[in-house]
Write an enzyme that holds these catalytic residues in place. Structure first.
Site, short mmCIF file in Angstrom:
data_model
loop_
_atom_site.label_atom_id
_atom_site.label_comp_id
_atom_site.label_asym_id
_atom_site.label_seq_id
_atom_site.Cartn_x
_atom_site.Cartn_y
_atom_site.Cartn_z
N THR A 93 0.40 -8.77 4.30
CA THR A 93 -0.71 -9.09 4.99
C THR A 93 -1.64 -8.88 4.02
O THR A 93 -2.24 -7.85 3.83
CB THR A 93 -1.21 -9.29 5.35
OG1 THR A 93 -0.39 -9.45 6.83
CG2 THR A 93 -2.76 -10.50 6.41
N LYS A 168 -1.48 -17.47 6.71
CA LYS A 168 -1.55 -15.70 7.68
C LYS A 168 -2.95 -15.50 7.82
O LYS A 168 -2.88 -14.88 9.62
CB LYS A 168 -0.77 -15.05 7.09
CG LYS A 168 -1.19 -13.41 7.38
CD LYS A 168 -0.22 -13.66 8.82
CE LYS A 168 -0.67 -11.96 9.42
NZ LYS A 168 0.42 -11.90 11.03
N LYS A 243 -8.36 -5.64 8.52
CA LYS A 243 -8.40 -5.78 7.99
C LYS A 243 -8.15 -7.47 7.13
O LYS A 243 -8.69 -8.41 6.37
CB LYS A 243 -7.36 -5.04 6.99
CG LYS A 243 -6.62 -5.52 5.45
CD LYS A 243 -5.11 -4.68 5.26
CE LYS A 243 -3.63 -6.12 6.24
NZ LYS A 243 -2.88 -5.64 5.95
P1 NAD Z 1 2.47 0.28 8.11
O1 NAD Z 1 1.23 0.66 7.93
O2 NAD Z 1 3.36 1.07 9.87
O3 NAD Z 1 3.31 0.90 6.59
C1 NAD Z 1 3.44 0.08 5.73
C2 NAD Z 1 4.35 1.25 5.10
O4 NAD Z 1 4.07 1.15 3.52
C3 NAD Z 1 4.39 2.23 5.16
O5 NAD Z 1 5.27 3.74 5.61
C4 NAD Z 1 3.96 3.69 3.71
O6 NAD Z 1 4.41 4.84 3.77
C5 NAD Z 1 4.36 2.78 3.06
N1 NAD Z 1 3.81 2.49 1.60
C6 NAD Z 1 2.71 2.33 1.33
N2 NAD Z 1 2.61 2.38 -0.28
C7 NAD Z 1 4.27 2.74 -0.60
C8 NAD Z 1 4.62 2.28 -2.07
N3 NAD Z 1 3.99 2.67 -2.80
N4 NAD Z 1 5.28 2.46 -2.29
C9 NAD Z 1 6.22 2.32 -1.13
N5 NAD Z 1 6.12 3.08 0.50
C10 NAD Z 1 4.68 2.63 1.01
O7 NAD Z 1 2.29 -1.11 8.62
P2 NAD Z 1 3.20 -1.32 9.38
O8 NAD Z 1 2.46 -2.40 10.87
O9 NAD Z 1 3.75 -2.62 8.99
O10 NAD Z 1 2.41 -3.15 8.51
C11 NAD Z 1 3.00 -3.28 7.41
C12 NAD Z 1 1.80 -5.45 6.73
O11 NAD Z 1 2.37 -6.25 7.22
C13 NAD Z 1 1.08 -5.17 6.99
O12 NAD Z 1 0.12 -5.64 5.58
C14 NAD Z 1 0.33 -5.55 8.20
O13 NAD Z 1 -1.00 -6.45 8.00
C15 NAD Z 1 1.16 -6.68 8.62
N6 NAD Z 1 1.81 -7.25 9.66
C16 NAD Z 1 1.79 -6.04 10.38
C17 NAD Z 1 2.34 -6.88 11.71
C18 NAD Z 1 2.00 -5.61 13.17
O14 NAD Z 1 1.90 -6.30 14.38
N7 NAD Z 1 2.15 -4.37 12.48
C19 NAD Z 1 1.76 -7.94 12.28
C20 NAD Z 1 2.46 -8.29 11.40
C21 NAD Z 1 2.07 -8.56 9.53
#
Ligand code: NAD
Length: 300
Positions: A93, A168, A243
């Site tokens: 997102t 979104k 965010k």
């Molecule tokens: P998270 O922080 O658990 O996961 C993000 C991952 O990206 C981490 O494991 C981190 O190490 C990795 N990362 C960061 N920079 C990196 C790079 N340069 N190279 C490789 N890996 C890298 O976050 P999440 O909850 O999985 O959310 C991810 C996205 O999905 C966000 O944009 C969030 O807004 C969206 N989202 C989350 C949810 C939810 O319920 N958690 C629901 C819908 C959408």
């Protein structure tokens, strides 16, 4: 089909596992060793870097925290490293401008890019039942749908580049507002001597019914899969919701839209984050409204 999967956090871990379960070859990468090990246990192959993961992929899927991560990963390690016939799909997102910028940079180098953020939370990511809202060229959509299929219960084309992100942030503004509304109602019910479990039975069948009640009830018990049953760990972090609410407010200011409840939701989550609870699931805001922050343990 060979999939490069970048970003194996709360959401990406389940999504990559479902790609592997569907028999696809998944080459995974995350900066976190722990996340990468989890992906290997789920049937993915570990790469040593993003550029190594994408080198021979038919499709690249990214699930990263925010816009700056997405821009950097694509400019430094995807564009020019993946095959130009690889489909590039960002499921994070992020803001509409960054999504359009990455799409433009990708197009300049001959790639097809889609913004395809998701709805459904970690339970749907694990179950392969996410809803995808896609911004892409019309003629690329059916190929994108095929790539997303093992992770999806619904894939909807919102429009051209950036339209998926627009959908979104509007959806999540609504979710932030509805979660705070649900928490306020529970806190009031409790003060009035009504058991929150009983309120669930009633609200889930009445006109207050919404996803925050039926699928994510912030009081432990009625919805076993909800983060309220595990100390508000995992799930959708407050910092992530904040965010998204900031993205919505920025977009509203630029577009001249009036969103007073979105602004109020942002302010409430900003306070909760500032108090040190940014790492807790966003449904934990219930404890702020109950005046019972001590019940969710130490601050992060
Ligand atoms: P998270 O922080 O658990 O996961 C993000 C991952 O990206 C981490 O494991 C981190 O190490 C990795 N990362 C960061 N920079 C990196 C790079 N340069 N190279 C490789 N890996 C890298 O976050 P999440 O909850 O999985 O959310 C991810 C996205 O999905 C966000 O944009 C969030 O807004 C969206 N989202 C989350 C949810 C939810 O319920 N958690 C629901 C819908 C959408």
């Amino acid at each position: 089909m060979k999939i490069a999967f970048i970003g194996l956090g709360n959401m990406g871990s389940g999504m990559a596992a479902n790609q592997a379960r569907a028999g696809r070859e998944v080459i995974a990468f995350d900066l976190s060793r722990e996340a990468l090990d989890r992906a290997v246990e789920a049937g993915c192959l570990a790469a040593g870097s993003v550029s190594e993961a994408v080198a021979d992929a038919d499709a690249v899927i990214t699930m990263l925290p925010a816009g700056p991560h997405v821009l950097k990963v694509y400019t430094d390690q995807v564009l020019g490293h993946a095959r130009t016939d690889a489909l590039l799909i960002d499921c994070s997102t992020i803001d509409v401008e960054t999504a359009r910028k990455v799409a433009g940079l990708a197009a300049n180098e001959g790639y097809s890019f889609a913004d395809a953020p998701v709805s459904g939370g970690t339970a749907a990511a694990d179950a392969g039942t996410l809803a995808f809202m896609v911004g892409c060229d019309e003629d690329a959509f059916s190929r994108i749908e095929t790539v997303l299929e093992p992770m999806s219960r619904a894939t909807i084309r919102a429009g051209g580049h950036g339209a998926g992100q627009a959908a979104k942030i509007c959806n999540n503004m609504l979710l932030g507002i509805s979660m705070i509304g649900t928490c306020e109602a529970i806190a009031l019910a409790e003060r009035l001597g009504l058991e929150p479990e009983r309120f669930f039975e009633i609200a889930s069948k009445s006109s207050g019914q919404c996803w925050s009640v039926t699928s994510y009830y912030p009081w432990p018990g009625p919805v076993p899969a909800a983060p309220s049953n595990r100390g508000y760990e995992g799930g959708f972090a407050t910092a992530m919701m904040l965010k998204d609410l900031k993205l919505a407010q920025d977009a509203a200011a630029k577009a001249g839209a009036t969103t007073p409840l979105g602004a109020q939701a942002e302010a409430t989550y900003a306070l909760f984050d500032r108090l040190g609870y940014g790492g807790k699931d966003f449904s934990a805001v219930l404890q702020l409204l109950r005046g019972r922050l001590a019940e969710i343990g130490q601050q992060d």
